[in-house]
Design an enzyme around this catalytic site. Structure first.
Site, mmCIF file in Angstrom:
data_model
loop_
_atom_site.group_PDB
_atom_site.id
_atom_site.type_symbol
_atom_site.label_atom_id
_atom_site.label_comp_id
_atom_site.label_asym_id
_atom_site.label_seq_id
_atom_site.Cartn_x
_atom_site.Cartn_y
_atom_site.Cartn_z
ATOM 1 C CD GLU A 45 -2.876 0.965 2.506
ATOM 2 O OE1 GLU A 45 -4.048 1.804 2.423
ATOM 3 O OE2 GLU A 45 -2.437 0.184 3.271
ATOM 4 C CE LYS A 75 -7.382 1.107 2.740
ATOM 5 N NZ LYS A 75 -6.428 1.329 3.618
ATOM 6 C CB CYS A 136 -4.660 -2.391 3.707
ATOM 7 S SG CYS A 136 -4.002 -2.461 5.247
ATOM 8 C CB SER A 318 18.098 -2.966 36.506
ATOM 9 O OG SER A 318 17.072 -3.709 36.013
#
Length: 668
Positions: A45, A75, A136, A318
């Protein structure tokens, strides 16, 4: 006979506004597709930019052949939820099965020799088949265009996508693609964006080709290859015979409303194709969630590193699970870089050489490469234990990072000393008789000084070593801690980027176990067995007395459930309580559930303001509290939740009365 068609799809690592790079990747993919015998090539896309038609901007597919534009297909269904805000930029095409004339800009006319081209909702009719386009989101909608297109005789469906990675999402995407042709027959070609496009999302490729409900070609989900092309040869007669056997489909097709057809004087097949071998169905190979964590964020980090033109990363290590998981992801990135170079990826090699400022360098050993691009730093205080120091040092040795040990006590005392000099008062930890406010302030000072030092060392560590460049600071707060607000604003959770900010503590623990087994990082065993702790309060007899879950008043497992109900289930306090009294009926009374729910919503709402400054994090969970665009909420709440909590209290009383339990006081 003219029935075998060879088609190509691809996954491209495109980057917003990188016009030259994007063009190069598009052209390269076309050349690869042609070299593999493909007659049709599909890209992701927005690889061709948006189109302005009659002063309205549309997200479009531009379909062309031999320098001639055949169709501009806008689209129809825009993604406008979660991470996506397409309606901010585009307008959906609302004219079903309608085509208009589009006047090409003069700069395009000079290339194609055309003045106008078709624009709208149409399909392409070649000499041997019919092709339709989806984009999509249209695959994910209840009434996807491929349904009606298939009934109207379209045999090949093409989908250009920009679909991002979420843990465990690949199953859904693959099922959608396969189901698109399972009931209706046909060939479905799916292309996708891949890589970090400059934001929190990682687009995970997974280009694929499916026929009649079964996958016939699978692309990679995680890869450092900027261009990946997938080619398959398929028999159109298989589609036609499959459809002929579905009576219900044929009855519906006989009444289908036809699409406008753009006739194309071109065939996807060749006349003499009897001996051409065609692809057979395959079983999709899915990654486990632990593999996804190992690969997705690692690829995202690599894209961010090379495109930001920095010299590496710095991580405050850590010795706990979260920072160790972050370190393992960087180590996984180094493994992926070495593997890509070994497999001949010239782009990755060039990027690696530029990052380490050595034009002859070849990354072969992940630990050696890690030493060049990754600095870890253990920042001890008087509240730190020797155990966490040793764990951090051992993990750094095993992954190969350049490791620094330092102590922050001098800086902490200096900052607190300024306050005492100005006010005449000295705050104390609660174990020494101080109030909770004093104790929290002293903890926050330590956390914030670590953030300041992290950025100082990120800027100057390489300079001190006689090396060029600066480092990106990595954060390591997980999604559950962010949701609860269990972090200091502007502490080491504040960084340039955070590869685990969208991952739950539960998944991170499983990932650590994966690293022990697959990366042979034995230092992680002691890290896994130690209770998570911030180490910001004084030690008791030399041992850590502070633990995360005790501080939070809830477990990490509970936090994941709260997060999913709040975001995915859209549950407020009362709705969450109603769901949990059934989910937890074997382990908690309604009164205990009420107490837990109230505590969560108090802490969530009190700390929501911290989400406005949350470090940009890799998006991996659909219950992420990311305030940037995914989870848009207020950051100033009425933290008493008075009406909601009263509803919970009333329901608790009813349930207790029903069970014959004497009503207690309102749940606090």
């Amino acid at each position: 006979m003219g029935r075998a068609v060879t088609v190509a799809t691809c996954a491209l690592n495109q980057w917003a506004l990188d016009f030259e790079g994007n063009l190069e990747r598009i052209v390269r993919s076309i050349a690869i597709a042609r070299s593999k015998g493909a007659r049709y090539r599909l890209g992701p896309e927005l690889e061709i930019w948006p189109v302005l038609h009659r002063n309205v901007r549309y997200n479009c597919r531009v379909i062309f052949l031999n320098k001639k534009i055949l169709l501009i297909r806008p689209k129809i269904a825009l993604a406008n939820a979660g991470n996506y805000r397409e309606l901010r930029w585009f307008t959906p095409w609302s004219k079903a099965r309608h085509v208009e004339e589009y006047f090409l800009p003069r700069i395009i006319q000079e290339v194609t020799g055309q003045e106008t081209v078709p624009f709208g909702d149409a399909v392409l009719a070649t000499k041997d088949t019919c092709l339709g386009a989806e984009m999509c989101e249209e695959l994910w909608t209840p009434n996807s265009p491929h349904i009606d297109m298939g009934l109207d005789g379209v045999e090949i469906f093409t989908n250009s996508s920009g679909s991002h990675h979420v843990l465990r999402k690949a199953h859904t995407r693959v099922d959608l693609v396969n189901s698109a042709t399972a009931k209706n027959g046909g060939i479905y070609i799916f292309a996708n964006q891949k890589g970090c496009d400059g934001d929190r999302l990682y687009y995970d490729g997974c280009a694929m080709i499916s026929m009649n409900g079964e996958t016939v070609a699978q692309g990679s989900q995680f890869s450092l290859d900027d261009v990946e092309v997938l080619v398959a040869t398929l028999d159109l007669e298989d589609v036609r015979s499959y459809r002929a056997e579905i009576s219900s489909r044929n009855l519906a097709a006989s009444k289908a409303n036809p699409y406008p057809r753009v006739k194309v004087n071109f065939a996807l097949s060749c006349p003499d194709d009897v001996a051409v071998p065609t692809c057979m169905p395959i079983q999709w190979r899915y990654h486990s969630p632990e593999e996804e964590i190992s690969l997705g964020p690692a690829c995202w980090l690599w894209d961010y590193l090379r495109r930001s033109k920095q010299a590496g990363f710095l991580l405050p290590l850590s010795g706990g699970i979260d920072s160790s998981a972050t370190a393992c992801i960087v180590y996984s990135m180094c493994r992926q870089v070495c593997l890509a170079v070994k497999n001949g990826n010239a782009d990755v090699l060039a990027d690696a050489r530029r990052i380490v400022h050595d034009e002859t360098y070849i990354p072969e050993d992940p630990r050696e490469f890690c030493k060049r691009v990754f600095t870890t730093c253990y920042m001890a205080s008087e509240n730190s234990s020797q155990d966490t120091c040793n764990r951090a040092k051992l993990l750094a040795e095993q992954i190969g990072s350049y490791h620094i040990n330092l102590n922050i006590d001098v800086a902490v005392k200096a900052v607190v000393g300024i306050f005492s000099m100005v006010t005449g008062r000295t705050p104390r930890f609660s174990v020494y008789g101080g109030s909770s406010r004093e104790s929290l302030a002293l903890q926050n000072v330590q956390a914030r000084i670590r953030m300041v030092l992290a950025y100082l060392f990120a800027q100057l560590t390489l300079w001190a070593r006689g090396l060029p460049g600066g480092l990106l600071v990595l954060g390591s707060a997980n999604v559950d801690e962010s949701l609860r607000g269990y972090l200091t604003k502007y502490d080491c959770s504040s960084a340039d980027i955070n590869p685990i900010g969208g991952i739950s503590k539960t998944d991170l623990k499983n990932f650590i176990q994966y690293c022990i087994e697959n990366f042979q990082l034995t230092a992680l065993r002691s890290i896994m067995s130690a209770p998570p702790t911030a180490e910001l309060e004084p030690l008791v007899d030399g041992q850590v007395a502070q633990t995360d879950e005790a501080d939070m008043g809830m477990t990490y497992a509970e936090l994941s459930i709260y997060g999913k109900l709040r975001k995915i289930g859209k549950a407020g306090p009362y709705s969450m309580f109603c769901k949990l009294i059934n989910m937890w009926k074997e382990i908690c009374t309604p009164r205990e559930v009420a107490s837990k729910v109230k505590h969560f919503f108090r802490m969530y709402s009190v700390n929501r303001h911290k989400m406005t400054t949350l470090t940009p994090s890799y998006h991996a969970e659909n219950y992420s509290p990311d305030d940037n665009r995914f989870d848009l909420r207020p950051f100033l709440y009425n933290t008493t939740w008075s009406w909601q909590f009263r509803c919970i209290d009333k329901q608790v009383s009813k349930l207790e009365k029903k069970e014959g339990i004497s009503p207690g006081e309102d749940v606090d």
